[in-house]
Design an enzyme around this catalytic site. Structure first.
Site, PDB file in Angstrom:
ATOM      1  N   SER A  18     -36.500  25.036 103.173  1.00 40.80           N
ATOM      2  CA  SER A  18     -35.053  25.331 102.666  1.00 40.80           C
ATOM      3  C   SER A  18     -34.633  26.504 101.988  1.00 40.80           C
ATOM      4  O   SER A  18     -33.691  26.564 101.274  1.00 40.80           O
ATOM      5  CB  SER A  18     -34.811  24.164 101.622  1.00 40.80           C
ATOM      6  OG  SER A  18     -35.465  24.496 100.331  1.00 40.80           O
ATOM      7  N   GLY A  19     -35.497  27.622 102.504  1.00 35.28           N
ATOM      8  CA  GLY A  19     -35.080  29.016 102.165  1.00 35.28           C
ATOM      9  C   GLY A  19     -33.808  29.280 103.139  1.00 35.28           C
ATOM     10  O   GLY A  19     -33.329  28.784 103.770  1.00 35.28           O
ATOM     11  N   GLU A 179     -36.860  46.557  90.579  1.00 34.04           N
ATOM     12  CA  GLU A 179     -35.844  45.887  89.936  1.00 34.04           C
ATOM     13  C   GLU A 179     -36.174  45.392  88.458  1.00 34.04           C
ATOM     14  O   GLU A 179     -35.577  45.655  87.543  1.00 34.04           O
ATOM     15  CB  GLU A 179     -35.380  44.807  90.749  1.00 34.04           C
ATOM     16  CG  GLU A 179     -34.382  45.262  91.812  1.00 34.04           C
ATOM     17  CD  GLU A 179     -34.215  44.449  93.075  1.00 34.04           C
ATOM     18  OE1 GLU A 179     -33.108  44.740  93.741  1.00 34.04           O
ATOM     19  OE2 GLU A 179     -34.891  43.464  93.285  1.00 34.04           O
TER      20      GLU A 179
END
Length: 430
Positions: A18-19, A179
């Site tokens: 379900s990515g 990040e």
């Protein structure tokens, strides 16, 4: 554990995962009203590129992980199942998934595998127990809890203990590593008002290797200005509690203090990718990724497609845009909008990474690139566009305003230890 076997169902299309790739395929199939069953190991769709913001409190977990059923609620042809695929019989076109002790079998007309990849530790699997990764919501929550813990304890500790607690090492200077390193510095300065040690370790000779040139150099300088210690051409040789041992280009090993180690170096495909490889006989690369055909089919099976990070094709990067385009391509062949056997071609729309507040890099192609505030605004706009659902976009904007313009961290509201309590502890310690 004993399992109950259910009967064999029949489905036109089965999507495993379900990515970004799996959802892109599902939405494309829905355009033609094609019935499909989507099997996911989690009830939510994860916006993985923003996991580091959950870990550092910029966003809450709900803002990047909406329920799959809610996303696909308007698809009348959708049948969403929770479970883990444990077996496939490609000759009979039957896939078996397991949920709560019951094994379900589905005979499919076409299958799209989109289960992504997990973290790679390059043969040192023991590192998994000693570090924090960022591949799942649970990973982000675990790291966030660790960050809250060390800052809370540091607020009441003596100077030597404080320095030990507030020592971070981030392994891997790809987008996630950069990040995370940048946000740790921002978090310490603007939210906790503490000095921290953040070391970024990268085996390659530059930060953000896919960007290269001036953008990589800009990213390194920006991190260095913020106080991050950047070690390039350096490899981790050992990790023990409170210490990371690295080896530089000169071959000399030395230790770095590290109460918290974040691992973001390398990926490997496993789980369903391994099951699929063994069942179909398709070759894999060193990271376990399937070496798929140009049309995204697997081995000699024209009814099985594999997409995204679990595959290797033409050197395409393991990024969400690739998975989404591959998902739509596979779906278009299944719904007869493209001829069977049509090769997949990736349209590279560019890459981007945030370094710190108001600082980012964006590369559209070899000639067009942006850095600084402009790139940061572009990053916000693109990620806002891809966040699923109006509620998630609205909530993300509110959280970004609080975190980037103000000094709050909405994600830490999910912690038992609130910023107010932490500041009170700091005052008592002072």
């Amino acid at each position: 554990m004993q399992y109950v076997e259910a009967g064999i169902e029949t489905a036109g299309v089965v999507i495993v995962g379900s990515g970004f790739g799996g959802l892109a395929a599902a939405k494309q199939l829905a355009k033609s009203g094609v019935d499909y069953v989507l099997i996911s190991s989690t009830p939510e769709h994860l916006f993985q590129p923003l996991l580091y913001q959950v870990a550092t409190g910029v966003l809450t977990s709900e803002e990047i992980a909406p329920p799959i059923a809610g996303i696909l609620r308007r698809h009348r042809s959708a049948d969403v199942r929770l479970g883990t695929v444990v077996e496939i019989d490609p000759d009979r076109a039957v896939v078996t998934y397991e949920h709560e002790g019951v094994r379900h079998r589905i005979r499919y007309g076409s299958l799209i595998a989109a289960t992504g990849a997990s973290q790679s530790y390059f043969g040192r699997d023991d590192f998994a127990e000693k570090t924090f990764s960022l591949k799942t919501i649970d990973d982000a929550r675990r790291l966030r809890a660790q960050i809250a813990r060390v800052f809370a304890e540091a607020a009441q500790a003596d100077e030597q203990t404080r320095r030990r607690l507030l020592s971070f090492v981030v392994v891997g200077a790809g987008a996630t590593g950069v990040e995370v390193a940048g946000q740790l510095k921002e978090l310490a300065k603007r939210y906790y008002h503490q000095e921290v040690s953040v070391t970024l370790v990268e085996g390659a000779g530059e930060v953000l290797p896919p960007f290269g040139g001036g953008l990589s150099e800009y990213a390194k300088k920006s991190l260095t200005r913020s106080g991050v210690d950047v070690l390039l051409g350096t490899f981790v040789t050992d990790i023990e509690h409170g210490k990371v041992t690295v080896k530089g280009a000169d071959g000399v090993e030395h230790g770095i203090a590290a109460e918290t180690v974040v691992w973001s170096a390398g990926v490997q495909a496993g789980g369903f990718a391994k099951i699929l490889a063994e069942a179909t006989g398709v070759a894999t690369d060193r990271a376990g990724r399937l070496l798929i055909n140009p049309d995204l089919t697997v081995g000699g099976y024209a009814d099985i497609y594999a997409i995204g990070d679990m595959t290797s094709l033409n050197g395409y990067p393991g990024q969400s845009p690739v998975a989404m385009q591959e998902g739509r391509h596979a779906a278009d062949i299944i719904r007869r909008k493209k001829q069977p056997g049509t090769p997949f071609t990736y349209w590279d729309k560019g890459s981007m990474a945030v370094i710190s507040r108001f600082s980012a890099v964006t590369k559209l192609n070899e000639r067009i690139a942006f850095r600084g505030v402009v790139a940061w605004v572009m990053w916000l706009a693109v990620h806002l566009f891809y966040l699923v659902g109006f509620r998630n976009r609205f909530a993300a904007v509110a959280s970004w305003l609080v975190a980037f313009i103000g000094t709050g961290r909405p994600g830490f509201a999910e912690q038992d230890t609130t910023p107010k309590k932490l500041r009170a502890a700091e005052s008592r310690a002072a």
